[in-house]
Design a protein around this motif. Structure first.
Motif, PDB file in Angstrom:
ATOM      1  N   TYR A  31     -89.057  14.453  84.829  1.00  4.24           N
ATOM      2  CA  TYR A  31     -89.278  15.810  85.317  1.00  4.24           C
ATOM      3  C   TYR A  31     -90.182  15.777  86.546  1.00  4.24           C
ATOM      4  O   TYR A  31     -91.059  14.911  86.665  1.00  4.24           O
ATOM      5  CB  TYR A  31     -89.955  16.671  84.247  1.00  4.24           C
ATOM      6  N   THR A  37     -93.003  19.808  80.475  1.00  7.32           N
ATOM      7  CA  THR A  37     -91.995  19.281  79.557  1.00  7.32           C
ATOM      8  C   THR A  37     -91.740  20.236  78.399  1.00  7.32           C
ATOM      9  O   THR A  37     -90.590  20.472  78.008  1.00  7.32           O
ATOM     10  CB  THR A  37     -92.428  17.906  79.027  1.00  7.32           C
ATOM     11  N   ASN A  38     -92.804  20.815  77.841  1.00  2.23           N
ATOM     12  CA  ASN A  38     -92.630  21.690  76.679  1.00  2.23           C
ATOM     13  C   ASN A  38     -92.186  23.100  77.046  1.00  2.23           C
ATOM     14  O   ASN A  38     -92.140  23.978  76.191  1.00  2.23           O
ATOM     15  CB  ASN A  38     -93.899  21.732  75.830  1.00  2.23           C
ATOM     16  N   THR A  40     -89.175  23.290  78.430  1.00 12.18           N
ATOM     17  CA  THR A  40     -87.762  22.993  78.640  1.00 12.18           C
ATOM     18  C   THR A  40     -87.059  22.768  77.304  1.00 12.18           C
ATOM     19  O   THR A  40     -87.679  22.644  76.251  1.00 12.18           O
ATOM     20  CB  THR A  40     -87.577  21.742  79.516  1.00 12.18           C
ATOM     21  N   ARG A  41     -85.740  22.690  77.380  1.00 13.65           N
ATOM     22  CA  ARG A  41     -84.914  22.366  76.224  1.00 13.65           C
ATOM     23  C   ARG A  41     -83.755  21.494  76.690  1.00 13.65           C
ATOM     24  O   ARG A  41     -83.451  21.434  77.896  1.00 13.65           O
ATOM     25  CB  ARG A  41     -84.385  23.643  75.560  1.00 13.65           C
ATOM     26  N   ILE A  42     -83.095  20.844  75.724  1.00 11.70           N
ATOM     27  CA  ILE A  42     -81.960  19.986  76.032  1.00 11.70           C
ATOM     28  C   ILE A  42     -80.717  20.584  75.377  1.00 11.70           C
ATOM     29  O   ILE A  42     -80.678  20.810  74.169  1.00 11.70           O
ATOM     30  CB  ILE A  42     -82.182  18.553  75.545  1.00 11.70           C
ATOM     31  N   ILE A  58     -83.826  13.458  69.532  1.00 13.84           N
ATOM     32  CA  ILE A  58     -84.226  13.893  70.868  1.00 13.84           C
ATOM     33  C   ILE A  58     -85.736  13.842  70.932  1.00 13.84           C
ATOM     34  O   ILE A  58     -86.434  14.299  70.015  1.00 13.84           O
ATOM     35  CB  ILE A  58     -83.710  15.312  71.167  1.00 13.84           C
ATOM     36  N   VAL A  60     -89.341  12.513  73.774  1.00  8.92           N
ATOM     37  CA  VAL A  60     -89.918  12.384  75.108  1.00  8.92           C
ATOM     38  C   VAL A  60     -90.646  11.045  75.193  1.00  8.92           C
ATOM     39  O   VAL A  60     -91.277  10.600  74.224  1.00  8.92           O
ATOM     40  CB  VAL A  60     -90.899  13.532  75.407  1.00  8.92           C
ATOM     41  N   LEU A  89     -87.961  21.626  73.446  1.00 10.68           N
ATOM     42  CA  LEU A  89     -89.090  20.694  73.527  1.00 10.68           C
ATOM     43  C   LEU A  89     -90.422  21.435  73.477  1.00 10.68           C
ATOM     44  O   LEU A  89     -91.475  20.862  73.792  1.00 10.68           O
ATOM     45  CB  LEU A  89     -89.003  19.860  74.808  1.00 10.68           C
ATOM     46  N   TYR A  92     -93.397  19.818  71.746  1.00 12.06           N
ATOM     47  CA  TYR A  92     -93.957  18.573  72.269  1.00 12.06           C
ATOM     48  C   TYR A  92     -95.321  18.840  72.907  1.00 12.06           C
ATOM     49  O   TYR A  92     -95.455  19.716  73.770  1.00 12.06           O
ATOM     50  CB  TYR A  92     -93.008  17.951  73.290  1.00 12.06           C
ATOM     51  N   ALA A  99     -87.365  12.958  79.131  1.00 16.20           N
ATOM     52  CA  ALA A  99     -86.595  13.371  77.951  1.00 16.20           C
ATOM     53  C   ALA A  99     -85.608  12.260  77.616  1.00 16.20           C
ATOM     54  O   ALA A  99     -85.076  11.592  78.511  1.00 16.20           O
ATOM     55  CB  ALA A  99     -85.863  14.669  78.228  1.00 16.20           C
ATOM     56  N   LEU A 119     -80.677  19.628  81.025  1.00 17.54           N
ATOM     57  CA  LEU A 119     -82.094  19.860  80.800  1.00 17.54           C
ATOM     58  C   LEU A 119     -82.447  21.146  81.533  1.00 17.54           C
ATOM     59  O   LEU A 119     -82.253  21.247  82.744  1.00 17.54           O
ATOM     60  CB  LEU A 119     -82.934  18.692  81.315  1.00 17.54           C
TER      61      LEU A 119
END
Length: 219
Positions: A31, A37-38, A40-42, A58, A60, A89, A92, A99, A119
């Protein structure tokens, strides 16, 4: 691999061959520094090979060259049919920027397949039309009800939106106010359309929400 992808021409295959305890990771590029990071989602499609129940985790990583830095967020149990999954995420709490998918262990010659991996930010406002059902042979002059499944991908509850029915030329056929839907919830919105001419026609439902942060899933 090119065999049996969800979206042509290819997909990712992770396979352990004759090592049931192998460490297999599919790691995304990092990223950017300004992306949390937290936040976001996948979003992805996945399936197992011939045995349902094969898992993919899944998580990190803080170092994409060190498998020990993988931190699990959620494990998904795959079946043998392509299925859509979304893993947030938000839980996280680390500092990792990578990710990653980690294939489960414990079986011989197992494979998992991944496709359409995205992502994305977890938006506050995101309404999606995910399915449309109804009579596939309506009659001219007869009012026909179609049902649009509407999913709330965002973190805010929604009620002030519209669902519309269009043909392939984006000519509006029907419109209906949306129903209240909480985050992670699905509602069924009915649309009534009266065909006026004979012949084949493609139709689709679209959600319209002011401030929607992801237009890619509206239709």
């Amino acid at each position: 691999v090119t065999g049996n992808p969800f979206s042509a021409p290819n997909c990712v295959q992770m396979t352990n061959a004759d090592d049931p305890n192998s460490t297999l990771l599919l790691i995304a590029p990092p990223y950017a520094a300004n992306i949390q990071t937290n936040a976001t989602r996948i979003h992805f499609r996945g399936r197992s090979d011939s045995t349902a129940g094969t898992t993919v985790t899944i998580g990190v990583m803080t170092n994409n060259q060190d498998t020990a830095t993988f931190s699990e967020v959620q494990t998904v149990e795959l079946n043998t049919q392509w299925t859509e999954y979304v893993v947030s995420l938000a839980a996280y709490a680390g500092t990792g920027r990578y990710a990653a998918f980690k294939m489960g262990t414990g079986g011989w010659y197992q494979s998992v397949y991944l496709d359409d991996v995205m992502l994305e930010y977890i938006p506050a406002n995101d309404i999606a039309a995910i399915h449309l059902s109804g009579n596939t042979t309506p009659s001219v002059g007869n009012a026909t009800v179609y049902t649009a499944s509407v999913f709330n991908w965002g973190t805010n509850a929604q009620s002030n939106y519209t669902v519309k029915l269009y043909d392939a030329n984006n000519t509006e056929l029907a419109s209906s106010p949306g129903l209240p839907v909480n985050p992670g919830g699905t509602v069924l919105v009915q649309l009534t359309w009266t065909p006026t001419v004979q012949g084949p026609l493609q139709i689709h439902a679209t959600t319209l929400l002011t401030g929607d942060e992801n237009a890619l899933n509206d239709a």
